[in-house]
Design a protein around this motif. Structure first.
Motif, short mmCIF file in Angstrom:
data_model
loop_
_atom_site.label_atom_id
_atom_site.label_comp_id
_atom_site.label_asym_id
_atom_site.label_seq_id
_atom_site.Cartn_x
_atom_site.Cartn_y
_atom_site.Cartn_z
N THR A 3 0.81 -1.22 0.00
CA THR A 3 0.00 0.00 0.00
C THR A 3 0.83 1.26 0.00
OG1 THR A 3 -0.12 0.07 2.42
CG2 THR A 3 -1.82 -1.20 1.26
N GLY A 4 2.04 1.20 0.55
CA GLY A 4 2.86 2.40 0.65
C GLY A 4 2.41 3.33 1.77
N ILE A 5 1.63 2.79 2.72
CA ILE A 5 1.11 3.60 3.82
C ILE A 5 2.00 3.46 5.06
CG2 ILE A 5 -0.80 3.89 5.45
CD1 ILE A 5 -2.70 3.02 3.24
N GLU A 6 2.30 4.59 5.69
CA GLU A 6 2.96 4.59 7.00
C GLU A 6 1.86 4.81 8.03
OE1 GLU A 6 5.96 7.33 9.72
OE2 GLU A 6 5.81 7.67 7.56
N TRP A 7 1.70 3.84 8.92
CA TRP A 7 0.60 3.90 9.89
C TRP A 7 1.04 4.59 11.17
CZ3 TRP A 7 -3.76 2.58 7.62
CH2 TRP A 7 -3.74 1.66 6.57
N VAL A 16 -5.99 3.41 14.50
CA VAL A 16 -4.83 3.58 13.62
C VAL A 16 -5.20 4.43 12.41
CG1 VAL A 16 -3.16 2.35 12.18
CG2 VAL A 16 -3.89 1.38 14.39
N TYR A 17 -4.32 5.36 12.06
CA TYR A 17 -4.59 6.27 10.96
C TYR A 17 -3.39 6.33 9.99
CZ TYR A 17 -1.57 9.55 13.48
OH TYR A 17 -0.50 10.14 14.11
N VAL A 18 -3.62 6.95 8.85
CA VAL A 18 -2.57 7.11 7.84
C VAL A 18 -1.68 8.27 8.26
CG1 VAL A 18 -2.06 7.58 5.42
CG2 VAL A 18 -4.09 6.24 6.03
N ARG A 19 -0.45 7.94 8.64
CA ARG A 19 0.49 8.98 9.08
C ARG A 19 1.26 9.57 7.91
NH1 ARG A 19 4.76 8.29 14.10
NH2 ARG A 19 5.59 10.40 14.05
N GLY A 20 1.48 8.79 6.91
CA GLY A 20 2.20 9.25 5.73
C GLY A 20 2.04 8.24 4.61
N MET A 21 2.42 8.66 3.40
CA MET A 21 2.30 7.77 2.24
C MET A 21 3.50 7.92 1.32
SD MET A 21 -1.73 7.87 1.08
CE MET A 21 -1.83 9.66 0.97
N ASP A 22 3.95 6.81 0.78
CA ASP A 22 4.97 6.82 -0.26
C ASP A 22 4.31 7.34 -1.53
OD1 ASP A 22 6.78 6.29 -2.27
OD2 ASP A 22 7.27 4.27 -1.58
N PRO A 23 4.84 8.41 -2.11
CA PRO A 23 4.22 8.97 -3.33
C PRO A 23 4.06 7.96 -4.47
CG PRO A 23 5.88 10.46 -2.45
CD PRO A 23 6.02 9.18 -1.70
N SER A 24 4.92 6.94 -4.46
CA SER A 24 4.84 5.94 -5.52
C SER A 24 4.04 4.72 -5.10
CB SER A 24 6.26 5.51 -5.93
OG SER A 24 6.94 4.90 -4.84
N GLY A 25 3.47 4.74 -3.90
CA GLY A 25 2.71 3.60 -3.41
C GLY A 25 1.29 3.57 -3.96
N ALA A 26 0.65 2.42 -3.80
CA ALA A 26 -0.69 2.22 -4.35
C ALA A 26 -1.71 3.17 -3.73
CB ALA A 26 -1.13 0.77 -4.14
N ALA A 27 -1.61 3.42 -2.43
CA ALA A 27 -2.58 4.29 -1.77
C ALA A 27 -2.51 5.72 -2.29
CB ALA A 27 -2.35 4.28 -0.26
N SER A 28 -1.30 6.24 -2.42
CA SER A 28 -1.13 7.60 -2.91
C SER A 28 -1.56 7.72 -4.36
CB SER A 28 0.33 8.04 -2.75
OG SER A 28 0.53 9.35 -3.22
N VAL A 33 -6.94 8.20 -0.85
CA VAL A 33 -6.53 8.11 0.55
C VAL A 33 -5.78 9.38 0.93
CG1 VAL A 33 -5.27 6.76 2.27
CG2 VAL A 33 -6.32 5.60 0.31
N ASN A 34 -6.11 9.93 2.08
CA ASN A 34 -5.45 11.13 2.58
C ASN A 34 -4.74 10.84 3.89
OD1 ASN A 34 -6.49 12.58 0.45
ND2 ASN A 34 -8.04 13.66 1.64
N VAL A 35 -3.68 11.61 4.16
CA VAL A 35 -3.04 11.54 5.46
C VAL A 35 -4.06 11.94 6.52
CG1 VAL A 35 -1.28 12.57 6.94
CG2 VAL A 35 -0.73 11.99 4.57
N GLY A 36 -4.15 11.15 7.58
CA GLY A 36 -5.12 11.40 8.63
C GLY A 36 -6.33 10.49 8.58
#
Length: 216
Positions: A3-7, A16-28, A33-36
Motif C-alpha cells: 500500500t505504501g502507507i505509513e501507519w 490507527v490512521y494514515v500517518r504518511g504515504m509513499d508517493p509511488s505507493g498504491a494508496a497515494s 486516501v489522505n493523510v489522517g
C-alpha cells in the motif's frame, strides 16, 4: 498489497490512521486516501474471504491483520474514515452532529525577537499532532542541518524541539522517554513529534538551546 502507507496512532495505541504515504505507493496513486484517514476495515480480494473490522483496533492488531494475509493475496480493499477519532466514535454511535468545539488554534511564533519574527495561527482538530500540523503548514521545526537529517517524526532524533509558551495543560503529558531526552531543557520544551494538542496552545519554534541542551 504494497500500500505504501505509513501507519500511526496516538498515545492510546488504538484508532490507527494514515500517518504518511509513499508517493509511488498504491494508496497515494489511487488518489482516494489522505493523510489522517483512519482505517476501519480490511478485506482481502480473494474468494471466501471476509472483511476484518479494524475500527478502534490497537496498532498491533492492525499490523497482525496485515501480516496474517495469505501469501497469494495481492489485492486489498481498505475502508477508511475521514475525520477525527471523536468523529469516528460519534459516527459509530449514530450521532452525526459535530461538536462546535472540535477545533483548536495553534499560535506559532517563528524567529522570536528577530527582525523577521512571524506569527502564524493554525486551525486543527483536537488531538492533532503538533509536528504534523506545523509541517503541513510549511513551518520548519528543525534547527541547523537537522532540517534534512531528521527522523521525520519517529521520535528517533530528538531535534523537533518547540517551546510551549502557553497552553501546556492542553497537551498530553511527557512520556518518560521524552522527559529523559529533554532532561537538560526547560519543562516547557517539547518534542513536537510526540506532542498532541487538545486545546489552544502557543508555541515558539527554534527556542534557545545551549550546547549542553542538545538532545542527541
Amino acid at each position: 498489497r504494497a500500500t505504501g502507507i505509513e501507519w500511526g496512532t496516538d498515545l492510546s495505541f488504538s484508532f490507527v490512521y494514515v500517518r504518511g504515504m509513499d508517493p509511488s505507493g498504491a494508496a497515494s496513486l489511487s488518489g482516494q486516501v489522505n493523510v489522517g484517514d483512519q482505517i476501519c476495515e480490511l478485506h482481502a480480494v480473494e474468494e471466501g474471504s471476509s472483511p476484518v473490522n479494524l475500527i478502534g483496533s490497537s496498532f498491533d492488531n492492525v499490523m497482525t491483520s496485515f501480516a496474517s494475509l495469505g501469501n497469494k493475496v495481492y489485492d486489498l480493499d481498505l475502508v477508511f474514515f475521514r475525520g477525527t477519532k471523536e468523529e469516528l466514535k460519534a459516527a459509530c454511535r449514530g450521532d452525526s452532529t459535530k461538536q462546535e468545539d472540535d477545533n483548536l488554534v495553534i499560535t506559532v511564533i517563528q524567529n522570536k525577537g528577530a527582525a523577521d519574527e512571524k506569527i502564524l495561527k493554525i486551525s486543527r482538530k483536537k488531538g492533532c499532532n503538533v509536528r504534523q500540523a506545523l509541517v503541513d503548514e510549511g513551518v520548519n521545526v528543525y534547527q541547523s542541518f537537522t532540517r534534512w537529517t531528521n527522523c521525520k517524526g519517529k521520535q528517533l532524533c530528538g531535534t523537533c524541539i518547540v517551546n510551549i509558551k502557553e497552553g501546556s495543560a492542553n497537551t498530553n503529558r511527557k512520556s518518560m522517554d521524552e522527559g529523559s531526552t529533554l532532561r537538560e531543557n526547560p519543562e516547557s520544551y517539547r518534542l513536537s513529534c510526540v506532542t498532541f494538542a487538545y486545546g489552544d496552545i502557543t508555541i515558539e519554534t527554534f527556542p534557545p538551546i545551549n550546547a549542553a541542551q542538545w538532545t542527541r
